[in-house]
Design an enzyme around this catalytic site. Structure first.
Site, PDB file in Angstrom:
ATOM      1  N   LYS A   1       0.840  -1.188   0.000  1.00 31.88           N
ATOM      2  CA  LYS A   1       0.000   0.000   0.000  1.00 31.88           C
ATOM      3  C   LYS A   1       0.880   1.244   0.000  1.00 31.88           C
ATOM      4  CE  LYS A   1      -4.030   2.027   2.359  1.00 31.88           C
ATOM      5  NZ  LYS A   1      -4.845   2.113   1.137  1.00 31.88           N
TER       6      LYS A   1
ATOM      7  N   ASN B   1     -14.311   4.270  -3.447  1.00 34.55           N
ATOM      8  CA  ASN B   1     -13.627   4.412  -2.163  1.00 34.55           C
ATOM      9  C   ASN B   1     -13.040   5.811  -2.040  1.00 34.55           C
ATOM     10  OD1 ASN B   1     -10.396   4.409  -2.068  1.00 34.55           O
ATOM     11  ND2 ASN B   1     -11.053   3.321  -3.923  1.00 34.55           N
TER      12      ASN B   1
ATOM     13  N   ASN C   1       2.839   6.417  -7.269  1.00 32.10           N
ATOM     14  CA  ASN C   1       1.411   6.703  -7.337  1.00 32.10           C
ATOM     15  C   ASN C   1       1.190   8.136  -7.814  1.00 32.10           C
ATOM     16  OD1 ASN C   1      -1.316   7.127  -6.898  1.00 32.10           O
ATOM     17  ND2 ASN C   1      -1.373   5.939  -5.016  1.00 32.10           N
ATOM     18  N   PHE C   2       1.026   8.281  -9.120  1.00 31.66           N
ATOM     19  CA  PHE C   2       0.699   9.566  -9.733  1.00 31.66           C
ATOM     20  C   PHE C   2      -0.787   9.624 -10.096  1.00 31.66           C
ATOM     21  CE2 PHE C   2       5.243   9.292 -11.351  1.00 31.66           C
ATOM     22  CZ  PHE C   2       5.730  10.291 -10.525  1.00 31.66           C
ATOM     23  N   SER C   3      -1.627   8.868  -9.392  1.00 29.98           N
ATOM     24  CA  SER C   3      -2.939   8.617  -9.977  1.00 29.98           C
ATOM     25  C   SER C   3      -4.112   8.494  -9.027  1.00 29.98           C
ATOM     26  CB  SER C   3      -2.860   7.329 -10.812  1.00 29.98           C
ATOM     27  OG  SER C   3      -2.206   6.301 -10.094  1.00 29.98           O
ATOM     28  N   CYS C   4      -3.901   8.479  -7.722  1.00 31.19           N
ATOM     29  CA  CYS C   4      -5.037   8.375  -6.808  1.00 31.19           C
ATOM     30  C   CYS C   4      -5.922   9.610  -6.984  1.00 31.19           C
ATOM     31  CB  CYS C   4      -4.556   8.274  -5.367  1.00 31.19           C
ATOM     32  SG  CYS C   4      -5.907   8.168  -4.177  1.00 31.19           S
TER      33      CYS C   4
ATOM     34  N   LYS D   1       2.426   4.837 -12.096  1.00 28.39           N
ATOM     35  CA  LYS D   1       1.032   4.403 -12.139  1.00 28.39           C
ATOM     36  C   LYS D   1       0.160   5.535 -12.668  1.00 28.39           C
ATOM     37  CE  LYS D   1      -2.390   1.873  -9.393  1.00 28.39           C
ATOM     38  NZ  LYS D   1      -2.664   1.267  -8.060  1.00 28.39           N
TER      39      LYS D   1
ATOM     40  N   ASN E   1      -5.385   3.363 -12.506  1.00 29.46           N
ATOM     41  CA  ASN E   1      -5.878   3.559 -11.153  1.00 29.46           C
ATOM     42  C   ASN E   1      -7.382   3.801 -11.250  1.00 29.46           C
ATOM     43  OD1 ASN E   1      -6.070   4.065  -8.337  1.00 29.46           O
ATOM     44  ND2 ASN E   1      -4.060   5.042  -8.334  1.00 29.46           N
ATOM     45  N   THR E   2      -8.009   4.121 -10.150  1.00 35.86           N
ATOM     46  CA  THR E   2      -9.464   4.239 -10.119  1.00 35.86           C
ATOM     47  C   THR E   2      -9.971   5.479 -10.840  1.00 35.86           C
ATOM     48  OG1 THR E   2      -9.267   5.261  -7.946  1.00 35.86           O
ATOM     49  CG2 THR E   2      -9.721   2.895  -8.015  1.00 35.86           C
TER      50      THR E   2
END
Length: 364
Positions: A92, A128, A187-190, A228, A255-256
């Site tokens: 995570k 989420n 993580n470039f995408s949340c 990402k 990602n989402t």
């Protein structure tokens, strides 16, 4: 096609079918310490066809990876994934200062399809608003180090996210690398990953910032880096191209998807609702798979045309729940596929192997 299709033998399908039948008819009755699904998975990895892949110099026993999210929250669940036979685990997402991460409850909402007669309605989508890891950074470092000591031959990837600050990126890279992890996923995408701090999607949607930050990261990192990608952009090939040109060895997508699950017409409040308030969150599960397939195909075609022979990789994500779903992503050019939902143990390596070996056809 890069990835698994270059590693499978022509007779692998017959081998997989034969081994699957052998498992059903003559499975040993010993060692019931693990649940049946896990025992099948472990035996499959040893007795089935060779599904190993080498991606950016990393040797995975199979291309099926636990994605960053709830299944990578802590040592216990990541260890379980390795014991089940997954090819790799992405922890995570972490940042240096976990005190700025405040996860609320409830933070999930679900979308159900219309119920068929006599059946419960099927959940087809989840939203989420969960943030990255709120556990102390030092705790996550210690657990990643412990995992690599216990599973030195397994691939453990650290997911990292930071603010627009070069010193912070260099520090997190240096400290995480000391644990012995095999690669980074950035993580470039949340879509709800603290955009007020220009983190997550806010960084991945700005190609000029993305280019600069990827440059910082790749100047410091000594292990492979995957960027990402966010699907919340008109042309996903643009940030993917930027990340690869800036030195990233691979990209992961998607990602989402930014979403509002709905409004509760009894309370007149959005879902999920936290003391009467909510915010757009990330949409996932089987309903996003067609979108994810299209995004993965676009990136794969761009990589094939613009980065031939450069050993760049693509990890496919989005609504993968069965073996045939995984096969679809691999057929479109993914080298690995990621699964990130709580019921991941229901997908066994051996079942997937029977489907994946059909992917000796280039589709992109």
């Amino acid at each position: 096609m890069a990835g698994l299709t270059n590693t499978l033998r022509l007779g692998a399908l017959d081998q997989a079918l034969s081994a699957s039948s052998e498992l059903r008819n003559h499975a040993p009755r010993r060692d019931h310490r693990l649940p049946r699904s896990q025992r099948v998975m472990v035996r499959a990895a040893a007795e089935g066809p060779d599904l190993s892949v080498t991606v950016n110099g990393l040797k995975l026993p199979n291309p099926f990876v636990i994605g960053s999210g709830p299944p990578g929250t802590n040592y216990t669940v990541m260890k379980r994934a390795f014991d089940e036979g997954w090819g790799g685990v992405i922890a995570k997402t972490v940042s240096l200062d976990s005190s700025k991460v405040v996860n609320v409850t409830p933070r999930y909402a679900r979308l159900k399809a219309s119920a068929l007669s006599g059946k419960k309605p099927e959940v087809i989508g989840w939203e989420n608003i969960e943030l990255i890891s709120d556990r102390p950074f030092e705790t996550m470092l210690a657990e990643m180090k412990q995992l690599k000591e216990e599973y030195p031959d397994r691939i453990l990837i650290a997911s990292i996210m930071e603010e627009y600050n070069r010193d912070a990126w260099e520090e997190i890279i240096e400290r995480v690398e000391e644990t012995g992890v095999d690669a980074f996923e950035v993580n470039f995408s949340c879509p709800h990953g603290m955009p007020e701090r220009k983190m997550g999607m806010a960084m991945g949607q700005d190609c000029s910032v993305l280019d600069e930050v990827c440059g910082w990261i790749n100047a410091k990192a000594t292990i492979p880096v995957w960027a990402k990608m966010t699907p919340n952009i008109t042309d996903i090939t643009q940030p993917a191209r930027v990340a690869l040109n800036a030195g990233c060895e691979g990209v992961a997508a998607i990602n989402t998807i930014t979403s509002v699950m709905g409004i509760n017409l009894d309370t007149l409040r959005p879902e999920p609702c936290v003391e009467g308030y909510s915010t757009p969150g990330g949409y996932s599960s089987k309903a996003v798979r067609p979108i994810a397939l299209a995004k993965v195909m676009s990136i794969a075609q761009m990589m094939k045309a613009e980065f031939p022979g450069q050993n760049k990789s693509l990890s496919g994500i989005g609504g993968i729940e069965t073996g045939d779903h995984a096969a679809e992503f691999i057929l479109l050019g993914a080298d690995t596929v990621q699964v990130s939902f709580e019921r991941h143990s229901s997908i066994t390596v051996h079942i997937i192997s029977v489907l994946i070996v059909m992917s000796n056809v280039e589709c992109v």
